[in-house]
Motif scaffolding. Structure first.
Motif, PDB file in Angstrom:
ATOM      1  N   ARG A  46       0.836  -1.209   0.000  1.00  0.00           N
ATOM      2  CA  ARG A  46       0.000   0.000   0.000  1.00  0.00           C
ATOM      3  C   ARG A  46       0.870   1.258   0.000  1.00  0.00           C
ATOM      4  NH1 ARG A  46      -5.451  -0.251   1.313  1.00  0.00           N
ATOM      5  NH2 ARG A  46      -6.214  -2.339   1.852  1.00  0.00           N
ATOM      6  N   ALA A  47       1.886   1.247   0.839  1.00  0.00           N
ATOM      7  CA  ALA A  47       2.779   2.405   0.920  1.00  0.00           C
ATOM      8  C   ALA A  47       3.514   2.606  -0.400  1.00  0.00           C
ATOM      9  CB  ALA A  47       3.767   2.214   2.060  1.00  0.00           C
ATOM     10  N   ALA A  48       3.952   1.507  -1.015  1.00  0.00           N
ATOM     11  CA  ALA A  48       4.658   1.603  -2.283  1.00  0.00           C
ATOM     12  C   ALA A  48       3.754   2.163  -3.373  1.00  0.00           C
ATOM     13  CB  ALA A  48       5.181   0.221  -2.693  1.00  0.00           C
ATOM     14  N   ARG A  49       2.522   1.697  -3.412  1.00  0.00           N
ATOM     15  CA  ARG A  49       1.584   2.200  -4.414  1.00  0.00           C
ATOM     16  C   ARG A  49       1.303   3.684  -4.212  1.00  0.00           C
ATOM     17  NH1 ARG A  49      -2.821  -2.802  -4.596  1.00  0.00           N
ATOM     18  NH2 ARG A  49      -1.566  -4.228  -5.893  1.00  0.00           N
ATOM     19  N   SER A  50       1.202   4.103  -2.967  1.00  0.00           N
ATOM     20  CA  SER A  50       0.970   5.530  -2.692  1.00  0.00           C
ATOM     21  C   SER A  50       2.135   6.375  -3.185  1.00  0.00           C
ATOM     22  CB  SER A  50       0.763   5.745  -1.188  1.00  0.00           C
ATOM     23  OG  SER A  50      -0.421   5.131  -0.745  1.00  0.00           O
ATOM     24  N   GLU A  51       3.358   5.870  -2.979  1.00  0.00           N
ATOM     25  CA  GLU A  51       4.536   6.592  -3.447  1.00  0.00           C
ATOM     26  C   GLU A  51       4.567   6.644  -4.969  1.00  0.00           C
ATOM     27  OE1 GLU A  51       7.960   8.812  -3.353  1.00  0.00           O
ATOM     28  OE2 GLU A  51       6.599   8.317  -1.712  1.00  0.00           O
ATOM     29  N   MET A  52       4.263   5.521  -5.611  1.00  0.00           N
ATOM     30  CA  MET A  52       4.241   5.503  -7.080  1.00  0.00           C
ATOM     31  C   MET A  52       3.196   6.468  -7.623  1.00  0.00           C
ATOM     32  SD  MET A  52       4.806   1.534  -8.241  1.00  0.00           S
ATOM     33  CE  MET A  52       4.282   0.641  -6.784  1.00  0.00           C
ATOM     34  N   ALA A  53       2.050   6.538  -6.970  1.00  0.00           N
ATOM     35  CA  ALA A  53       1.000   7.462  -7.410  1.00  0.00           C
ATOM     36  C   ALA A  53       1.504   8.900  -7.386  1.00  0.00           C
ATOM     37  CB  ALA A  53      -0.235   7.312  -6.523  1.00  0.00           C
ATOM     38  N   CYS A  54       2.361   9.220  -6.417  1.00  0.00           N
ATOM     39  CA  CYS A  54       2.961  10.559  -6.365  1.00  0.00           C
ATOM     40  C   CYS A  54       3.888  10.790  -7.551  1.00  0.00           C
ATOM     41  CB  CYS A  54       3.720  10.749  -5.062  1.00  0.00           C
ATOM     42  SG  CYS A  54       2.678  10.820  -3.586  1.00  0.00           S
ATOM     43  N   TRP A  55       4.634   9.734  -7.955  1.00  0.00           N
ATOM     44  CA  TRP A  55       5.512   9.870  -9.119  1.00  0.00           C
ATOM     45  C   TRP A  55       4.719  10.222 -10.364  1.00  0.00           C
ATOM     46  CZ3 TRP A  55       8.307   4.460  -8.778  1.00  0.00           C
ATOM     47  CH2 TRP A  55       9.052   4.389  -7.584  1.00  0.00           C
ATOM     48  N   TYR A  56       3.538   9.625 -10.492  1.00  0.00           N
ATOM     49  CA  TYR A  56       2.757   9.761 -11.716  1.00  0.00           C
ATOM     50  C   TYR A  56       2.002  11.087 -11.796  1.00  0.00           C
ATOM     51  CZ  TYR A  56       3.320   4.627 -11.510  1.00  0.00           C
ATOM     52  OH  TYR A  56       3.820   3.364 -11.412  1.00  0.00           O
ATOM     53  N   ARG A  57       1.894  11.765 -10.654  1.00  0.00           N
ATOM     54  CA  ARG A  57       1.124  13.004 -10.620  1.00  0.00           C
ATOM     55  C   ARG A  57       1.707  14.024 -11.597  1.00  0.00           C
ATOM     56  NH1 ARG A  57       1.032  14.643  -4.882  1.00  0.00           N
ATOM     57  NH2 ARG A  57      -0.273  12.768  -4.707  1.00  0.00           N
ATOM     58  N   GLY A  58       0.846  14.615 -12.380  1.00  0.00           N
ATOM     59  CA  GLY A  58       1.284  15.625 -13.341  1.00  0.00           C
ATOM     60  C   GLY A  58       1.684  15.053 -14.686  1.00  0.00           C
ATOM     61  N   HIS A  59       1.682  13.730 -14.808  1.00  0.00           N
ATOM     62  CA  HIS A  59       2.012  13.086 -16.076  1.00  0.00           C
ATOM     63  C   HIS A  59       0.739  12.512 -16.708  1.00  0.00           C
ATOM     64  CE1 HIS A  59       6.416  13.134 -15.495  1.00  0.00           C
ATOM     65  NE2 HIS A  59       6.133  12.946 -14.220  1.00  0.00           N
ATOM     66  N   PHE A 114     -10.606  -6.828 -18.219  1.00  0.00           N
ATOM     67  CA  PHE A 114      -9.344  -6.906 -17.476  1.00  0.00           C
ATOM     68  C   PHE A 114      -9.532  -6.315 -16.088  1.00  0.00           C
ATOM     69  CE2 PHE A 114      -9.447  -3.298 -20.364  1.00  0.00           C
ATOM     70  CZ  PHE A 114      -9.231  -2.216 -19.518  1.00  0.00           C
ATOM     71  N   LEU A 115      -8.631  -6.699 -15.194  1.00  0.00           N
ATOM     72  CA  LEU A 115      -8.670  -6.262 -13.806  1.00  0.00           C
ATOM     73  C   LEU A 115      -7.331  -5.657 -13.432  1.00  0.00           C
ATOM     74  CD1 LEU A 115     -10.174  -6.404 -10.974  1.00  0.00           C
ATOM     75  CD2 LEU A 115      -8.936  -8.556 -10.626  1.00  0.00           C
ATOM     76  N   GLY A 116      -7.365  -4.586 -12.659  1.00  0.00           N
ATOM     77  CA  GLY A 116      -6.137  -3.972 -12.183  1.00  0.00           C
ATOM     78  C   GLY A 116      -6.431  -2.951 -11.097  1.00  0.00           C
ATOM     79  N   THR A 117      -5.401  -2.506 -10.420  1.00  0.00           N
ATOM     80  CA  THR A 117      -5.541  -1.510  -9.348  1.00  0.00           C
ATOM     81  C   THR A 117      -5.856  -0.140  -9.939  1.00  0.00           C
ATOM     82  OG1 THR A 117      -4.120  -2.670  -7.769  1.00  0.00           O
ATOM     83  CG2 THR A 117      -4.266  -0.272  -7.546  1.00  0.00           C
ATOM     84  N   GLY A 118      -6.931   0.453  -9.471  1.00  0.00           N
ATOM     85  CA  GLY A 118      -7.364   1.741 -10.014  1.00  0.00           C
ATOM     86  C   GLY A 118      -6.612   2.919  -9.419  1.00  0.00           C
ATOM     87  N   LEU A 119      -6.420   3.938 -10.236  1.00  0.00           N
ATOM     88  CA  LEU A 119      -5.802   5.189  -9.793  1.00  0.00           C
ATOM     89  C   LEU A 119      -6.589   6.333 -10.406  1.00  0.00           C
ATOM     90  CD1 LEU A 119      -3.528   6.713  -8.326  1.00  0.00           C
ATOM     91  CD2 LEU A 119      -2.162   6.513 -10.426  1.00  0.00           C
ATOM     92  N   SER A 120      -7.309   7.074  -9.573  1.00  0.00           N
ATOM     93  CA  SER A 120      -8.145   8.154 -10.081  1.00  0.00           C
ATOM     94  C   SER A 120      -7.310   9.386 -10.403  1.00  0.00           C
ATOM     95  CB  SER A 120      -9.219   8.525  -9.047  1.00  0.00           C
ATOM     96  OG  SER A 120      -8.637   9.258  -7.969  1.00  0.00           O
ATOM     97  N   ALA A 121      -7.918  10.329 -11.094  1.00  0.00           N
ATOM     98  CA  ALA A 121      -7.235  11.571 -11.446  1.00  0.00           C
ATOM     99  C   ALA A 121      -6.829  12.348 -10.194  1.00  0.00           C
ATOM    100  CB  ALA A 121      -8.141  12.424 -12.329  1.00  0.00           C
ATOM    101  N   ARG A 122      -7.516  12.093  -9.086  1.00  0.00           N
ATOM    102  CA  ARG A 122      -7.209  12.782  -7.825  1.00  0.00           C
ATOM    103  C   ARG A 122      -6.175  12.020  -7.002  1.00  0.00           C
ATOM    104  NH1 ARG A 122     -12.869  13.852  -4.988  1.00  0.00           N
ATOM    105  NH2 ARG A 122     -11.437  14.727  -3.428  1.00  0.00           N
ATOM    106  N   GLY A 123      -5.702  10.903  -7.546  1.00  0.00           N
ATOM    107  CA  GLY A 123      -4.686  10.137  -6.844  1.00  0.00           C
ATOM    108  C   GLY A 123      -5.224   9.089  -5.893  1.00  0.00           C
TER     109      GLY A 123
END
Length: 212
Positions: A46-59, A114-123
């Motif tokens: 969970r922590a790793a995914r949260s960090e990755m979501a921060c990397w993707y922000r703005g892209h 298909f199934l996968g972990t969702g990431l909304s535009a708001r992170g």
């Protein structure tokens, strides 16, 4: 419909670098990603995914997915999927990695579900864990009116075991023997056409190639 075949993504449909590693490389996050790949507990993931979501922000998602073009497809991946689809089998992808990346691969294979972990535009993250892959496959079979005897799953790691247990036909392409899973065909590093042929032969499909 002849049946459903569910493929895992990392290590199964693609080999070598994982989806997350492919996404991290253009962002210069290789070292951090290698550390995250070693995570095993849900809390750490969970922590790793949260960090990755921060990397993707703005892209833009399209920009992030450019790195996926470097993925190394498993031998026979495209051909196996096309062969199964041509025989009337619903091919699906069940993964715990990011849904937007799974969608990129699904589009290239003409896979609709298909199934996968969702990431909304708001992170916001909608987590998918290994057990969810099993329940998703069972639910999809009910939705499509496919009996359990006409379901198959292909995976490569312990995270795929719940999904494999939920299917009638089970294929494991990881290097190590799958623990505690009876009735599984262990085919380390297999060309996926071998698996497609095995499914079609079992279900009375039209494949005429010998099973290796």
């Amino acid at each position: 419909m002849l049946g459903i075949v569910a493929f895992d993504l990392d290590g199964t449909l693609i080999r070598g670098a994982t989806v997350c590693e492919l996404l991290a490389a253009p962002l210069g996050r290789d070292a951090e990603m290698r550390r995250f790949e070693a995570c095993t507990t849900a809390r750490d993931l969970r922590a790793a995914r949260s960090e990755m979501a921060c990397w993707y922000r703005g892209h833009a998602r399209r920009s992030l997915c450019r790195g996926l073009a470097d993925a190394r497809w498993a031998p026979g991946a495209r051909e196996a999927v096309a062969e199964l689809q041509g025989a009337g089998i619903e091919v699906v992808i069940a993964s715990v990695t990011w849904r937007f990346a799974v969608a990129w691969f699904a589009e290239r294979l003409a896979v609709r579900r298909f199934l996968g972990t969702g990431l909304s535009a708001r992170g916001e993250i909608t987590h998918v864990w290994p057990q969810a892959k099993a329940s998703w496959l069972r639910g999809l079979a009910r939705e499509l009116g496919v009996p359990r005897g006409r379901t198959a799953a292909v995976g490569d790691s312990t995270g795929d075991l719940p999904m494999l247990r939920s299917a009638a036909l089970r294929f494991f392409v990881g290097a190590s023997n799958p623990p505690g899973l009876p009735g599984v065909a262990h085919l380390p590093g297999a060309d996926l056409r071998t698996i497609a042929d095995a499914v079609l032969r079992r279900w009375g499909g039209c494949s005429d190639r010998p099973v290796e």
